[in-house]
Design a protein around this motif. Structure first.
Motif, mmCIF file in Angstrom:
data_model
loop_
_atom_site.group_PDB
_atom_site.id
_atom_site.type_symbol
_atom_site.label_atom_id
_atom_site.label_comp_id
_atom_site.label_asym_id
_atom_site.label_seq_id
_atom_site.Cartn_x
_atom_site.Cartn_y
_atom_site.Cartn_z
ATOM 1 N N LEU A 23 -10.064 -74.324 33.412
ATOM 2 C CA LEU A 23 -8.971 -73.441 33.819
ATOM 3 C C LEU A 23 -8.906 -73.326 35.345
ATOM 4 O O LEU A 23 -7.821 -73.363 35.927
ATOM 5 C CB LEU A 23 -9.146 -72.065 33.174
ATOM 6 C CG LEU A 23 -8.053 -71.032 33.478
ATOM 7 C CD1 LEU A 23 -6.698 -71.539 33.018
ATOM 8 C CD2 LEU A 23 -8.364 -69.703 32.824
ATOM 9 N N ASP A 24 -10.083 -73.212 35.970
ATOM 10 C CA ASP A 24 -10.112 -73.138 37.438
ATOM 11 C C ASP A 24 -9.504 -74.394 38.042
ATOM 12 O O ASP A 24 -8.738 -74.331 39.005
ATOM 13 C CB ASP A 24 -11.561 -72.986 37.943
ATOM 14 C CG ASP A 24 -12.067 -71.570 37.758
ATOM 15 O OD1 ASP A 24 -11.224 -70.660 37.735
ATOM 16 O OD2 ASP A 24 -13.284 -71.400 37.631
ATOM 17 N N PHE A 25 -9.861 -75.541 37.474
ATOM 18 C CA PHE A 25 -9.306 -76.795 37.981
ATOM 19 C C PHE A 25 -7.787 -76.818 37.802
ATOM 20 O O PHE A 25 -7.043 -77.156 38.725
ATOM 21 C CB PHE A 25 -9.925 -77.999 37.262
ATOM 22 C CG PHE A 25 -9.243 -79.291 37.615
ATOM 23 C CD1 PHE A 25 -9.536 -79.926 38.814
ATOM 24 C CD2 PHE A 25 -8.285 -79.850 36.779
ATOM 25 C CE1 PHE A 25 -8.893 -81.099 39.164
ATOM 26 C CE2 PHE A 25 -7.629 -81.028 37.132
ATOM 27 C CZ PHE A 25 -7.939 -81.648 38.330
ATOM 28 N N LYS A 63 -6.328 -59.359 34.211
ATOM 29 C CA LYS A 63 -6.951 -60.591 33.727
ATOM 30 C C LYS A 63 -7.364 -60.479 32.257
ATOM 31 O O LYS A 63 -8.161 -61.267 31.759
ATOM 32 C CB LYS A 63 -8.173 -60.937 34.589
ATOM 33 C CG LYS A 63 -7.895 -61.109 36.081
ATOM 34 C CD LYS A 63 -6.997 -62.291 36.370
ATOM 35 C CE LYS A 63 -6.784 -62.514 37.853
ATOM 36 N NZ LYS A 63 -6.022 -61.434 38.524
ATOM 37 N N GLY A 64 -6.808 -59.449 31.578
ATOM 38 C CA GLY A 64 -7.131 -59.248 30.163
ATOM 39 C C GLY A 64 -7.034 -60.496 29.299
ATOM 40 O O GLY A 64 -7.906 -60.737 28.475
ATOM 41 N N MET A 91 -11.197 -65.702 41.229
ATOM 42 C CA MET A 91 -10.098 -66.111 40.356
ATOM 43 C C MET A 91 -8.731 -65.982 41.015
ATOM 44 O O MET A 91 -7.701 -65.960 40.353
ATOM 45 C CB MET A 91 -10.138 -65.333 39.040
ATOM 46 C CG MET A 91 -11.214 -65.856 38.105
ATOM 47 S SD MET A 91 -11.023 -65.401 36.378
ATOM 48 C CE MET A 91 -11.338 -63.652 36.397
ATOM 49 N N GLY A 92 -8.705 -65.849 42.327
ATOM 50 C CA GLY A 92 -7.428 -65.871 43.027
ATOM 51 C C GLY A 92 -6.894 -64.487 43.391
ATOM 52 O O GLY A 92 -5.740 -64.367 43.786
ATOM 53 N N GLY A 93 -7.718 -63.462 43.270
ATOM 54 C CA GLY A 93 -7.275 -62.123 43.678
ATOM 55 C C GLY A 93 -7.062 -61.217 42.485
ATOM 56 O O GLY A 93 -6.433 -61.610 41.508
ATOM 57 N N GLY A 99 -11.477 -58.768 34.920
ATOM 58 C CA GLY A 99 -12.207 -59.872 34.289
ATOM 59 C C GLY A 99 -13.673 -59.916 34.659
ATOM 60 O O GLY A 99 -14.259 -60.987 34.783
ATOM 61 N N CYS A 100 -14.311 -58.737 34.817
ATOM 62 C CA CYS A 100 -15.661 -58.686 35.385
ATOM 63 C C CYS A 100 -16.725 -59.271 34.483
ATOM 64 O O CYS A 100 -17.843 -59.494 34.932
ATOM 65 C CB CYS A 100 -16.018 -57.260 35.799
ATOM 66 S SG CYS A 100 -16.500 -56.206 34.422
#
Lengths: 367, 142, 218
Positions: C4-6, A270-271, A308-310, A299-300
């Protein structure tokens, strides 16, 4: 020790009293400047400002947290926590690090709050549960919510250490059973500095405190973090970036690409959406950071990083709810299609009939 | 924290990947060259903070090797040891600061005739005169 | 929920639903329309000329090459560029693989992708400008033409801005805008002339077959 009372000393005086030489102090300031991404020459300015700064009282409250942030703090090597506690700040309450316990500890907190009212720095780690009047986390019978409100009233500024205090973090992850929220959702009338990360980099915690003592309230980004420490995008500063540009990716954690140190984007790094100092300051006394150790950034230091989806799903992969929704859409689409075709063909028939009638009429007329 | 169990002592050998491109080595050496020219022409000193660069594993060592070692080594003992080594290029210093636990807290390339931290501060000189005066006036040994 | 989440979540989900509903509605609806019965005697079978027409029309007949050169070159640049950018850029491949449950296929280096993106964007801009300036094109261009051009251009431009980490906005914002522009494209495809992506093969076949039956050389 000089005749001056300890808490009235400036940081410079306190350091000198402890036998820290000017060169030693400059070294400390150089490390701090480096951390703030300031040019090395700024060390002199930091030294001058810190010389004159007063040692502030610091009250540290731990709420819904795992003590990881405190663990991280104790590993800060520059400035070191010992140095910071004894020289630069006066840590008056921290229920993990202090010797006092029980009523004595709470009394120390209340005393510090009274004595330094309006002047102390309040450090908070952990989120605050709001559901059911906040009963899910209490200290000495007092809910975190009540304690935060009470302590915030007399604080000069609040430092929210860790992603939980800054954005809700793990306790606030879906479905957030305790109704956990960030400090900034409760306290609206005090300056809040978010020092996010799970945990934050040790030297960043102490560095932010040093920056606050030196330059006052720092410039913050749109998520309330000091730009000096959180201005870097991990992806932009990553030494593996050239592999991303070339399209060379590790596909699994043990393939040839992984061994060659290729980009970890496909493994869920997630950088690109993460801002932190990991790529330059690094961890464990500057040894390494997750990407250097072969694992993508999770992305902590960003809000909702748990959701964020895994961690192992690439950033470009959607957070699509379910395939069923799309399959249902296909069914609906086909049904509408058939419907419109039927409508269309009946329309065709009607139009044909109309044209035929018109032609017949014209034929009549010409006859 | 005790100093007898440090990360660096754990016998893990990591082999730097052979294909890693050295993105930072050449640019930093170019920067040093420019800084050296500035020092010669205008007397302006420079400092490059190596800890503020996203160095890939092994790059720090590569830069150190390329710069080589000169004749002068200065040791400081101020809030931990510091080593200031002249490189094979005059005026280019490899500056390494450590804290009392012997952990590196700062790593710089300084381009100057003498590293800035070596020169005593004016206030320290004033204090020194005062202290020496004090000593000479109050010490009647001779 | 951030922008972004949306864009990654509900925005993507709903735009895909609309895309799928729209595609099936238009394709099924069109294919099921009853064709006019041809009462004349066929000179030859329609299948051969139909298939031939599908391929023959990838390039104009010699006499039309010169007048349509702008469209041919621009069109091929645009479509090949889009193909490269959409299907050979690593993050996009991951998106498709995840959505369709396919294994990941090989990607191209990013500088080639950027070059393709730049050519694609340039040809789209050139088409819009030509529509606006060419006397005939201007008269026959409607809202759909301009909108389809621009809705296709937006994901290319926002994607390149996001990729380059352009400092006009934070990367998360640029990425969100890129995803939202793609989602707009998904919604727009079935409702507009962009649906030619679905129809160009069947309609070429249909026309080729009809011509064939009447003995017209395709």
């Amino acid at each position: 020790m000089t005749s001056k009372k300890r808490q009235d000393m400036t940081i410079g005086e306190a350091l000198r009293a402890n036998g820290v030489s000017r060169r030693g102090f400059l070294k400390f300031c150089a490390a701090t400047a480096s951390l703030m991404a300031l040019p090395p020459g700024a060390a002199t300015a930091i030294a001058a400002a810190l010389e004159k700064a007063k040692r502030p009282s610091v009250i540290w409250l731990s709420f819904q947290e795992c003590t990881g942030c405190t663990e991280s703090l104790t590993r800060s090597h520059s400035p070191s926590i010992e140095g910071l506690i004894f020289d630069a700040i006066s840590l008056d309450y921290h229920h993990t690090l202090q010797a006092a316990a029980g009523h004595g500890a709470e009394a120390a907190r209340e005393e510090a709050m009274k004595e330094h009212h309006g002047k102390y720095i309040l450090v908070v780690d952990g989120s605050i549960p709001m559901k059911d009047d906040g009963v899910y986390s209490t200290i000495a019978g007092m809910t975190n919510l009540a304690m935060l409100k009470e302590a915030a009233a007399g604080a000069a500024a609040i430092v929210a250490v860790g992603t939980c205090a800054a954005y809700g973090g793990l306790p606030a992850a879906d479905p957030n059973p305790t109704g956990a929220v960030a400090v900034s959702e409760i306290i609206k009338d005090k300056p809040i500095i978010n020092v996010s990360g799970c945990p934050p980099i040790p030297v960043v915690i102490t560095g932010v405190l040093a920056q606050f003592l030196t330059f006052g309230l720092p410039e913050l980004d749109d998520l309330g973090r000091p730009k000096a420490f959180y201005g870097q995008n991990i992806h932009d500063r990553c030494y593996r970036r050239p592999f991303y540009e070339r399209g060379q990716f590790a596909e699994t954690f043990d393939d040839e690409g992984a061994k060659k140190g290729w980009c970890l984007y496909k493994l869920g790094c997630k950088g690109p959406i993460t801002y932190n100092a990991c790529a330059t300051t690094k961890w464990n006394e500057g040894t390494s950071f997750p990407i250097q150790s072969g694992h993508g950034c999770i992305g902590c230091s960003e809000p909702d990083f748990w959701d964020m989806g895994g961690f192992y799903k690439a950033l470009s992969q959607g957070k699509l709810g379910s395939a069923e929704g799309l399959a249902a859409a296909a069914g609906i689409g086909a049904a509408i299609g058939i419907g419109s075709a039927l409508l269309g063909s009946s329309g065709q028939k009607a139009a044909k009939a109309e044209i035929k009638a018109k032609l017949d009429k014209d034929m009549e007329a010409t006859k | 924290m005790s100093t007898d169990a440090r990360l660096i002592d754990i016998p893990v050998i990591s082999e730097p990947a052979m294909t890693l491109p050295s993105m930072n080595v050449e640019p930093i050496l170019h920067e040093v060259r420019h800084a050296l020219r500035r020092l010669l022409e205008t007397g302006e000193t420079s400092m490059i903070d190596l800890r503020a660069m996203p160095l890939a594993p092994g790059e720090e060592e590569k830069i150190r090797t390329r710069l080589g070692t000169g004749e002068v080594v200065i040791q400081l003992d101020a809030m931990g040891p510091s080593t200031l080594t002249e490189t094979a290029y005059s005026g280019v210093w490899w500056v390494e600061h450590r804290n009392p636990n012997d952990v590196v807290t700062g790593l710089y390339i300084e381009v100057a005739k003498v590293p800035s931290i070596v020169e005593p501060d004016r206030q320290d000189l004033i204090d020194a005169v005062a202290r020496l005066n004090d000593d000479l006036e109050n010490n009647d040994d001779e | 929920m951030t922008l972004l989440d949306f864009a990654r979540g509900p925005g993507m989900q709903w735009s895909l639903i609309i895309l799928i509903v729209g595609i099936l509605w238009r394709v099924v609806g069109t294919l099921l329309l009853s064709a006019e019965k041809d009462y004349s005697q066929a000179r030859q079978g329609g299948t051969g000329p139909g298939i031939r027409a599908v391929f023959r029309r990838f390039w104009p007949h010699p006499e039309f090459v010169k007048p349509t050169l702008f469209h041919m070159v621009g069109g091929y640049t645009l479509h090949i560029g889009l193909f490269v950018v959409i299907f050979l850029f690593a993050p996009h491949i991951l998106w498709f693989a995840d959505l369709l449950g396919l294994p990941v296929w090989a990607n191209l280096p990013n500088n080639i992708i950027m070059l393709a993106g730049a050519l694609t964007a340039a040809s789209l801009v050139a088409f819009v400008l030509r529509r606006m300036t060419h006397p005939v094109m201007r008269r026959i261009s409607g809202f759909d033409d301009y909108a389809s051009n621009i809705v296709t251009l937006l994901p290319v431009v926002t994607g390149m801005l996001a990729f380059a980490h352009t400092p006009i906005a934070r990367y998360e914002t640029l990425l969100a805008l890129h995803l939202l522009s793609v989602e707009l494209l998904f919604v727009w495809i079935p409702l507009s002339k962009l649906a030619h992506a679905l129809f160009f093969i069947p309609s070429r076949y249909q026309l080729g077959a009809a011509f064939g039956r009447r003995g017209v050389k395709v």
